[in-house]
Each structure stands twice: as structure tokens, then as C-alpha cells.
Design an enzyme around this catalytic site. Structure first.
Site, PDB file in Angstrom:
ATOM      1  N   HIS A  26       0.842  -1.199   0.000  1.00 29.28           N
ATOM      2  CA  HIS A  26       0.000   0.000   0.000  1.00 29.28           C
ATOM      3  C   HIS A  26       0.874   1.245   0.000  1.00 29.28           C
ATOM      4  O   HIS A  26       2.031   1.217   0.416  1.00 29.28           O
ATOM      5  CB  HIS A  26      -0.939   0.008   1.213  1.00 29.28           C
ATOM      6  CG  HIS A  26      -0.262   0.333   2.520  1.00 29.28           C
ATOM      7  ND1 HIS A  26      -0.146   1.606   3.011  1.00 29.28           N
ATOM      8  CD2 HIS A  26       0.348  -0.471   3.430  1.00 29.28           C
ATOM      9  CE1 HIS A  26       0.493   1.584   4.163  1.00 29.28           C
ATOM     10  NE2 HIS A  26       0.802   0.325   4.440  1.00 29.28           N
ATOM     11  N   CYS A  27       0.289   2.342  -0.494  1.00 29.75           N
ATOM     12  CA  CYS A  27       0.952   3.643  -0.423  1.00 29.75           C
ATOM     13  C   CYS A  27       0.096   4.527   0.470  1.00 29.75           C
ATOM     14  O   CYS A  27      -0.647   4.035   1.312  1.00 29.75           O
ATOM     15  CB  CYS A  27       1.144   4.230  -1.807  1.00 29.75           C
ATOM     16  SG  CYS A  27      -0.388   4.490  -2.734  1.00 29.75           S
ATOM     17  N   ALA A  28       0.153   5.838   0.295  1.00 27.31           N
ATOM     18  CA  ALA A  28      -0.557   6.750   1.191  1.00 27.31           C
ATOM     19  C   ALA A  28      -2.068   6.612   1.089  1.00 27.31           C
ATOM     20  O   ALA A  28      -2.785   6.815   2.064  1.00 27.31           O
ATOM     21  CB  ALA A  28      -0.137   8.191   0.907  1.00 27.31           C
ATOM     22  N   ARG A  30      -3.684   4.118  -1.481  1.00 29.73           N
ATOM     23  CA  ARG A  30      -4.169   2.981  -2.276  1.00 29.73           C
ATOM     24  C   ARG A  30      -3.632   1.650  -1.771  1.00 29.73           C
ATOM     25  O   ARG A  30      -2.481   1.532  -1.357  1.00 29.73           O
ATOM     26  CB  ARG A  30      -3.735   3.137  -3.744  1.00 29.73           C
ATOM     27  CG  ARG A  30      -4.042   4.483  -4.344  1.00 29.73           C
ATOM     28  CD  ARG A  30      -3.489   4.573  -5.765  1.00 29.73           C
ATOM     29  NE  ARG A  30      -3.433   5.951  -6.239  1.00 29.73           N
ATOM     30  CZ  ARG A  30      -2.965   6.324  -7.410  1.00 29.73           C
ATOM     31  NH1 ARG A  30      -2.514   5.420  -8.255  1.00 29.73           N
ATOM     32  NH2 ARG A  30      -2.936   7.593  -7.745  1.00 29.73           N
TER      33      ARG A  30
END
Length: 465
Positions: A26-28, A30
Site C-alpha cells: 500500500h501507499c498513502a 491505495r
């Protein structure tokens, strides 16, 4: 509403089940799911899961937008299932053949710089707070003047505001080693060597009060306080060198010989080859950035405010981190931030118009929280969940961003930091420019909202999605 564990299960099922999941990261904003077979995934079903603000397949990944905070909790629940969690750097290795070379490099650039941004955000906030408490009008409330501020207080604030930029090469080299598979501790040491007090200070040299050390009569050697590219390239080369050496060195000597050779070779290359060359490149990038930002008649605001969110859609917007870092490090202010703030606020305004105008409950439930997310600085839910689906709201948002950017450009406002925008970004404008920052946001939101309401959306679009 389903709890996070149920949402995680529903997302995995809609993605084709546990057997179809290669890895998850995951990113910030998504959840990024690597699939064995993308044909088994039902993106429409994913979009219908609670808290999901949009989903699409890109760069070899099923990307599910949850927004900040929520995505971390969903990821925790996903990893409790029979699904392999992975870091973004590991996922980068899995997707390195996806996209063209430029896209791959920009993704890597983002992997390096995103972990550093929180420290720079905090530094910017400290700068803004110092600007607030040292204003004459604020001091006058307490019967003080600027002369009343003690040298010790100024020294304390300088520790808060200057440290991250003084040692920026150490942060960059650490993160680059981490992303490229080297030992992060070696990256930190090499980065610290680049700002060693034994070298002429880069800022003192720039001020004309010191000269670089000239090796062989033509190689300038100096510290790289605040520099990015020399540390970034050094980190890439150093990590690859470390892996190559480790394969050749006997295991019994690895602990001693590998770090010795990496540090010796890399600091030599960094000071005599990489540093001088990429310092020139960095200066060129900075000059080009300043030239765009100084375009007359508000053109910089129209261009950047109008096009920034298109670049966000492509996923290569992390390149702007370098530009903002350079602006803060070299001139102490960030003229780029208010322009991208206008672009971000405008997409929120367009999503807000959709949410207010629509009579469909699901659209309201999707658009209104997405607009709020944009007003907090994260536009992916608004763009992918609402505006880009129907295209016209997205275009109206681009127009709003251009108009807001134009206003920010002609008023000449600048931020004291980076990486936060719209409502949180107001903390970077705690001086006389605050009112112009507020107007920038209101203009961008108002134009995008009005155009979307009048021309950009009606509920008939739901039938023709």
C-alpha cells in the site's frame, strides 16, 4: 457499514480470491494488489465494497483507493488473511517490467522520497509557526517587539527548521540504499560523509565566504548540504556495488570487507565524480524550475495549476518532490506549493458539486467524502472515484485549478514548507500571505464547483458510465 476485516475479505474475493493474489502493498491512499490473472478480478465488485473510493488496473497492479489512514487499517486486515504482504520496494521489483523506462524511474523516485517527506513536512510547519510567533502584530499582542526575542529562542528554532535540510543527503542516501537493496546504515554513513564538517560548507561556498577544495587543479570538492541528486545517484551506485561485492567476498570476511570497500569506493566516487557532475545537473534543474515559476502574467499558475492533476493521474508526480526540496533549500520558500494547492482544491470542488447535485445516494456517499479528502490534500479518491469516471467534472477541475493557480501566481504567495496543501497547507502560510492563500483555494473550488454544477454533471451520466 462493514468492519475493516469484512472489507478486506470482500476486496480479496472481488480480486479473484486468495489464490489469485501474488502480493499486496500500500501507499498513502491505495491498496496495491499484484494479481496472477487480472481477468479473474471484478473491478466493479471491488468498487461496490464499503469504504472503496475507486479502483482501477494500472502498472501491473489492481489499485484500490481507500484514502489516508483507512488504507493502513485495511492493509493490516488483508495481511491477516492467507495473502502475502510485501513492501513497495519488493512490489517494485515485481512490476519493474511494467510501463516504460521513464515511468519505472519515476516510481522508483517516489519510493525513495515519499518516506522522507514527513520530516520535511514537520520542518515546514516549524518554519510557519516561527513566522507566526515572530510577526510584529502577534508580538504586539503580548507587549513585545522583534528585539524582545532571545538569541536562544532563535537558535532553538533553527535546530528545528535547519537540521533536516543540512543532513538531507544522509536521508536521501539512506532511503536510496533501502529501495535498491543495499544496507541502509551504509547509506546513512555515506550521506553524512557528504556533509562532513571537514569539507567546505556548500552554503558558505555559495555565499562567497569559502572556496571549494580543488583536487588535481580542476575537481571542486565541497560539502553537499541540502543537495539531493548527488546523494540519490551515490545511493543507487552504492547499493548496486554493495550487492556485487557481497557476491564475491567470502562469508567469513563479509562483515568487515564489504562495508570497508563500499564506503571507500563510494565516498571517493561521490566527492570526485558523482558530486561535481550531478551538482551541475541539479543547478540546471533548479534554474529551469525558477524560470517556469517566474513566467510573467500568471502563466506559471495557469500551466501548473491547470496541468498538475493530469500528471497525478499518470502517477509520475513524485518528480515534483525534488523541485520543492530544491526551492526550500536554496531560497527558503516554496512558490510551487500554492499552484498545486489550487489544482488539488479544484478537483475537490468538482467532486463536491457532483455530490451536492446528484440525487443518487451512492454517488453522494462517494463524492462528498472524496471532496473532503481532496480538501485535506489527497485527490485520488475524487479523481478516480468521481471526476475522471465522468470526465467533465475532471476537466472543470482542471479549469478551476488554472484559475486558482493564476491568482496565486500574480499575488506571488509562497509556502514555508512542502507536501501539505489546501486545509492542512494553511499552516505553511501563517504570515501576511494567508488571506491570499485562502482566496486561492476559494477561487479554485468556486470555479470548479460552478462549472461542474452548470456543465459538468447530471445523474443521466450514471446510466451511461
Amino acid at each position: 457499514m462493514a468492519d475493516n476485516s469484512q472489507i478486506a475479505k470482500q476486496v480479496i474475493e472481488a480480486a479473484g480470491g486468495e489464490d489469485n493474489i501474488a502480493s499486496v502493498a500500500h501507499c498513502a491512499t491505495r491498496l496495491r494488489i499484484m494479481l496472477h490473472d487480472k481477468e479473474k478480478a471484478d473491478i466493479s465488485a471491488v468498487e461496490n465494497v464499503d469504504k472503496v473510493k475507486g479502483a482501477f488496473y494500472n502498472s501491473g497492479q489492481l489499485q484500490v483507493i481507500f484514502g489516508t489512514g483507512t488504507v493502513n487499517r485495511i492493509y493490516e486486515e488483508v495481511t491477516k488473511l492467507n495473502v502475502q504482504g510485501t513492501s513497495k520496494s519488493e512490489m517494485k521489483e515485481e512490476t519493474k517490467k511494467q510501463g516504460n523506462m521513464f515511468q519505472r524511474w519515476i516510481r522508483t523516485f517516489g519510493d525513495v522520497f515519499v518516506p522522507i517527506i514527513p520530516a520535511l513536512v514537520a520542518t515546514g510547519l516549524f518554519m510557519g509557526l516561527r513566522g507566526l510567533v515572530t510577526q510584529e502584530q502577534i508580538l504586539a499582542i503580548f507587549g513585545l517587539t522583534p528585539d524582545s526575542i532571545s538569541d536562544n529562542f532563535i537558535l532553538f528554532t533553527q535546530v528545528l527548521t535547519d537540521t533536516a535540510f543540512i543532513f538531507l543527503p544522509a536521508l536521501v542516501a539512506w532511503s536510496t540504499f533501502r529501495v535498491f537493496g543495499g544496507s541502509p546504515i551504509l547509506g546513512i554513513v555515506i550521506g553524512l560523509m557528504l556533509v562532513s564538517p571537514a569539507l567546505p560548507n556548500a552554503w558558505v561556498v555559495a555565499g562567497g565566504d569559502a572556496e571549494p577544495i580543488m583536487f588535481l587543479g580542476f575537481i571542486p570538492v565541497l560539502g553537499y548540504q541540502g543537495s539531493v541528486l548527488p546523494a540519490f545517484i551515490t545511493g543507487i551506485v552504492g547499493a548496486k556495488l554493495e550487492k556485487a561485492i557481497r557476491k564475491k567476498v567470502p562469508e567469513s570476511l563479509d562483515l568487515i570487507l564489504t562495508p570497508f570497500l563500499v564506503l571507500l569506493i563510494m565516498i571517493t566516487l561521490a566527492l570526485f565524480v558523482i558530486g561535481p557532475i550531478f551538482h551541475i545537473v541539479e543547478n540546471g534543474i533548479f534554474s529551469a524550475t525558477r524560470a517556469v515559476l517566474e513566467l510573467p502574467l500568471g502563466l506559471s499558475g495557469i500551466i501548473i495549476g491547470g496541468l498538475h492533476q493530469i500528471i497525478v493521474v499518470t502517477g509520475v508526480h513524485h518528480i515534483f518532490n525534488l523541485l520543492e526540496i530544491q526551492l526550500l533549500e536554496r531560497v527558503g520558500e516554496n512558490a510551487f506549493n500554492p499552484l498545486i494547492t489550487a489544482a488539488i482544491a479544484a478537483q475537490g470542488g468538482a467532486a463536491l458539486a457532483v455530490g451536492v447535485k446528484s440525487k443518487a445516494k451512492k454517488m453522494k456517499a462517494l463524492a462528498l467524502p472524496s471532496a473532503l479528502s481532496a480538501f485535506l490534500g489527497i485527490t485520488e479518491p475524487a479523481i478516480f472515484g468521481v471526476n475522471l469516471r465522468y470526465m467533465k467534472p475532471f476537466i472543470m477541475g482542471l479549469i478551476g485549478g488554472a484559475v486558482g493557480g493564476f491568482f496565486a501566481s500574480i499575488t506571488g504567495i509562497t509556502a514555508s514548507g512542502m507536501a501539505i496543501t489546501v486545509i492542512p497547507g494553511s499552516l505553511l502560510y501563517l504570515d501576511s500571505s494567508f488571506i491570499f492563500y485562502l482566496l486561492t483555494n476559494l477561487i479554485a473550488i468556486g470555479v470548479a464547483f460552478g462549472l461542474t454544477w452548470a456543465f459538468g454533471y447530471n445523474d443521466k451520466m450514471l446510466e451511461n458510465k
